[in-house]
Design an enzyme around this catalytic site. Structure first.
Site, PDB file in Angstrom:
ATOM      1  N   GLY A  34      42.465  45.387  75.361  1.00 27.35           N
ATOM      2  CA  GLY A  34      42.448  46.668  74.662  1.00 27.35           C
ATOM      3  C   GLY A  34      41.062  47.083  74.231  1.00 27.35           C
ATOM      4  N   THR A  35      40.215  46.109  73.884  1.00 29.41           N
ATOM      5  CA  THR A  35      38.843  46.450  73.492  1.00 29.41           C
ATOM      6  C   THR A  35      38.098  47.055  74.669  1.00 29.41           C
ATOM      7  OG1 THR A  35      38.852  44.601  71.933  1.00 29.41           O
ATOM      8  CG2 THR A  35      36.726  45.579  72.462  1.00 29.41           C
ATOM      9  N   ARG A  62      47.359  35.126  76.286  1.00 26.70           N
ATOM     10  CA  ARG A  62      47.056  33.918  75.522  1.00 26.70           C
ATOM     11  C   ARG A  62      45.828  33.200  76.080  1.00 26.70           C
ATOM     12  NH1 ARG A  62      51.880  30.257  73.183  1.00 26.70           N
ATOM     13  NH2 ARG A  62      52.843  31.792  71.793  1.00 26.70           N
ATOM     14  N   THR A  65      39.699  34.016  77.377  1.00 30.05           N
ATOM     15  CA  THR A  65      38.284  33.681  77.123  1.00 30.05           C
ATOM     16  C   THR A  65      38.053  32.174  77.049  1.00 30.05           C
ATOM     17  OG1 THR A  65      38.664  33.862  74.737  1.00 30.05           O
ATOM     18  CG2 THR A  65      37.865  35.827  75.870  1.00 30.05           C
ATOM     19  N   LYS A 136      27.989  28.059  65.636  1.00 25.80           N
ATOM     20  CA  LYS A 136      27.330  26.758  65.801  1.00 25.80           C
ATOM     21  C   LYS A 136      25.971  26.928  66.473  1.00 25.80           C
ATOM     22  CE  LYS A 136      27.853  22.184  67.877  1.00 25.80           C
ATOM     23  NZ  LYS A 136      28.774  21.204  68.497  1.00 25.80           N
ATOM     24  N   ARG A 242      31.848  38.247  32.967  1.00 22.95           N
ATOM     25  CA  ARG A 242      30.652  38.064  32.131  1.00 22.95           C
ATOM     26  C   ARG A 242      30.434  36.596  31.830  1.00 22.95           C
ATOM     27  NH1 ARG A 242      31.842  41.321  27.059  1.00 22.95           N
ATOM     28  NH2 ARG A 242      29.901  40.354  26.345  1.00 22.95           N
ATOM     29  N   TYR A 243      31.503  35.890  31.536  1.00 24.05           N
ATOM     30  CA  TYR A 243      31.459  34.446  31.332  1.00 24.05           C
ATOM     31  C   TYR A 243      32.892  33.926  31.326  1.00 24.05           C
ATOM     32  CZ  TYR A 243      32.047  36.054  26.451  1.00 24.05           C
ATOM     33  OH  TYR A 243      32.471  36.678  25.307  1.00 24.05           O
ATOM     34  N   HIS A 306      46.098  34.416  22.417  1.00 22.16           N
ATOM     35  CA  HIS A 306      45.713  33.102  22.935  1.00 22.16           C
ATOM     36  C   HIS A 306      46.812  32.474  23.790  1.00 22.16           C
ATOM     37  CE1 HIS A 306      42.168  33.530  20.598  1.00 22.16           C
ATOM     38  NE2 HIS A 306      42.774  33.363  19.430  1.00 22.16           N
ATOM     39  N   GLU A 358      43.072  44.342  22.408  1.00 21.07           N
ATOM     40  CA  GLU A 358      42.196  44.138  23.563  1.00 21.07           C
ATOM     41  C   GLU A 358      42.737  44.863  24.794  1.00 21.07           C
ATOM     42  OE1 GLU A 358      39.347  42.651  23.853  1.00 21.07           O
ATOM     43  OE2 GLU A 358      39.132  41.393  22.080  1.00 21.07           O
ATOM     44  N   ARG A 468      57.618  17.951  16.859  1.00 20.41           N
ATOM     45  CA  ARG A 468      58.536  19.087  16.942  1.00 20.41           C
ATOM     46  C   ARG A 468      58.918  19.632  15.571  1.00 20.41           C
ATOM     47  NH1 ARG A 468      60.098  21.244  21.180  1.00 20.41           N
ATOM     48  NH2 ARG A 468      59.077  19.551  22.291  1.00 20.41           N
TER      49      ARG A 468
END
Length: 544
Positions: A34-35, A62, A65, A136, A242-243, A306, A358, A468
């Site tokens: 297709g390319t 399949r 290449t 590579k 930021r941290y 928290h 927040e 508990r």
């Protein structure tokens, strides 16, 4: 000798313009399927790979290449006399540029009802092979896997400029990152298929199945019940933070490419400062709690601080749900997070902007609500899809420990387990509703965890205690007079009767807990003495 570029892409975005640049830079184009048709239709002179290799594409593409004339041209070291002699003896041309992107495996498996065969067919073989070979040999071959790089590479080559070794190495690194993520996605898919009980013989023949049975092979069954020897995951970079938990810790947010649109990773931020590391954790905790209330089909509001709920309320309206959540603990909500499963309107926004928050999370915000929040520009507003499932089948949770990674199934047991009333007194209908509500919440409280609740809101929460009864005392103290007539949920069993006695003294009328202690009889006896109804679920919800 003309330089060659091998081009074979599934995503053809920008490929025609890039190949025009390559041709202008003096490259001949080798291409496939297709390319090749796309480039030829655009007027670009293309040599089909099968014409170059003298071997036709076969097996529905399949094999096309995977050939020495391709991989020899990619892997030959240009400064090695032996390599160059081999190229000459076998009539192999050097390939100087490889432009490849891969079959869309992850997009395929994300489709509803995709079959195992369809997924396997989207596993690219030739593409990764060519890319890895080029990467590579990057000192001599330019590997191009990302369309983002087409523009600058084409411009440089067209101008007759060589890419530096640093640039080539960067492109090679991007290739291995891409193929690594690709392989991780395939690995994760196979793991999920095996763990979900998918038929491992699905793509094999009946003869294969018979042979396995005859040899006594139990590999399929073992694969379904065992976890992989090597656990592979991949996440995509979403944003730098930021941290981390503290200013001296660096942090980044990575998202799962397959994440549900209902997750924090997929949330849309409408306004406010950038989300911090702790914001993201707290927002995720709020969303998890909220989604476990889905089956109640009522407006619900969760307040989190928290990563622990400090108030949860349900009601006939989102305002009523908020008021109940707020009144559960009006102190702890300061600087916390609010999550609603209903659209936030102007009236609720007005109440929320009077507080220091927040984040506010909701499926949507009305225009009036947006106008109200505009007065508090630092408040982060997030919209999240509340209709999609929060978790996908087979998902796991992770926790890093020194030297390793702990992996477990996600605790998605939102449905109520079958419970057993172990006391003389049965819980009333109101108490049953309250117990079910409290059980859903205690699952999300750090252990040791105790939740006091009515059928509409939490009234006291004890989180993260070393014993508990200590957690119960905190929850009761927070509830104050509201503890009278409430119910209590515990994330794990009572090792002693002291928690029951403490609850009874505060006026608790019903208890839900997993059971399973060697001293369960003592707790049951205590409940009977105090005329408390108690149920065992047989299921624990530790959250460490």
């Amino acid at each position: 000798m003309q330089r060659l570029a091998l081009v074979s892409v599934f995503d053809k975005t920008g490929i025609v313009d890039f190949c025009h640049d390559l041709v202008a830079a003096g490259y001949g184009i080798l291409s496939t399927g297709g390319t090749a048709r796309t480039l030829a239709d655009a007027g670009i002179d293309v040599t089909a790979v099968e014409d170059y290799t003298g071997f036709p594409e076969m097996m529905d593409g399949r094999v096309k290449t995977l050939h020495p004339k391709i991989h020899g041209g990619l892997l030959a070291l240009r400064d090695d006399e032996g390599h160059m002699k081999s190229l000459h003896e076998h009539g192999i041309s050097m390939i100087d540029v490889v432009v490849v992107n891969l079959y869309p495996f992850e997009q395929t498996i994300a489709k509803p009802n995709v079959t195992f065969e369809e997924a396997v067919e989207m596993i690219d073989i030739g593409g990764p092979s060519m890319l890895r070979a080029a990467a590579k040999n990057h000192p001599f071959v330019i590997p191009v896997v990302d369309p983002v790089d087409y523009g600058w590479i084409g411009k440089r080559l067209r101008a007759g400029e060589e890419l530096t070794q640093i640039e080539r190495r960067t492109l090679a690194g991007k290739v291995f990152q891409t193929t690594g993520v690709y392989d991780a996605a395939i690995t994760a898919y196979f793991q999920t298929q095996l763990q979900s009980g998918a038929d491992t013989m699905e793509i094999g023949s009946a003869e294969t199945a018979r042979t396995a049975a005859q040899t006594g092979s139990d590999a399929a069954g073992a694969a379904e019940s065992e976890w992989p020897t090597i656990y592979t995951v991949s996440f995509e970079h979403k944003q730098a933070l930021r941290y981390g938990e503290n200013p001296h810790q660096k942090a980044h947010f990575y998202a799962d490419s397959k994440a549900s649109p209902a997750t924090i990773a997929a949330a849309v931020q409408l306004q406010g400062k950038e989300l911090s590391y702790n914001n993201i954790q707290d927002a995720d905790a709020a969303l998890r709690i909220l989604r476990d209330l889905d089956d109640l089909s009522s407006p619900a509001v969760v307040a989190v601080k928290h990563m622990n709920p400090c108030g949860v309320g349900i009601g006939d309206s989102v305002m009523q749900a908020f008021v109940r959540a707020y009144e559960a603990d009006p102190v702890s909500i300061f600087g916390g997070i609010i999550a609603s499963n209903r659209t936030v309107d102007e009236a609720l926004a007005e109440r929320l902007t009077d507080m220091f928050l927040e984040i506010v999370i909701a499926p949507d915000f009305t225009e009036g609500a947006r106008t109200q929040f505009a007065r508090k520009k630092n408040v982060r507003l997030l919209t999240v899809d509340m209709k999609a499932p929060l978790w996908l089948p087979g998902e796991h949770s992770f926790r890093r420990v020194s030297g390793g990674l702990l992996v477990q199934d996600v605790d998605v047991s939102g449905e109520m387990p079958d419970w057993n009333v172990v006391t003389k007194r049965q819980p009333s209908a109101d108490e049953v509703r309250a117990l079910q509500f409290a059980w859903k919440i205690v699952k999300h409280v750090k252990s040791n965890a105790i939740v006091l609740a009515t059928d509409a809101s939490t009234i006291g929460i004890g989180a993260g205690q070393m014993n508990r009864v200590g957690a119960a005392e905190i929850a009761i103290r927070q509830a104050g007079p509201k503890a009278q007539g409430s119910v209590l949920a515990s994330d794990a069993f009572f090792p002693m009767r002291d928690t029951v006695d403490t609850a009874a003294a505060a006026g608790v009328r019903a208890i839900i807990q997993p059971g399973g202690s060697i001293k369960d009889k003592d707790s049951i006896a205590a409940a009977d003495e105090h005329d408390i109804a108690m149920v065992f679920t047989g299921r624990r919800h530790f959250l460490h």
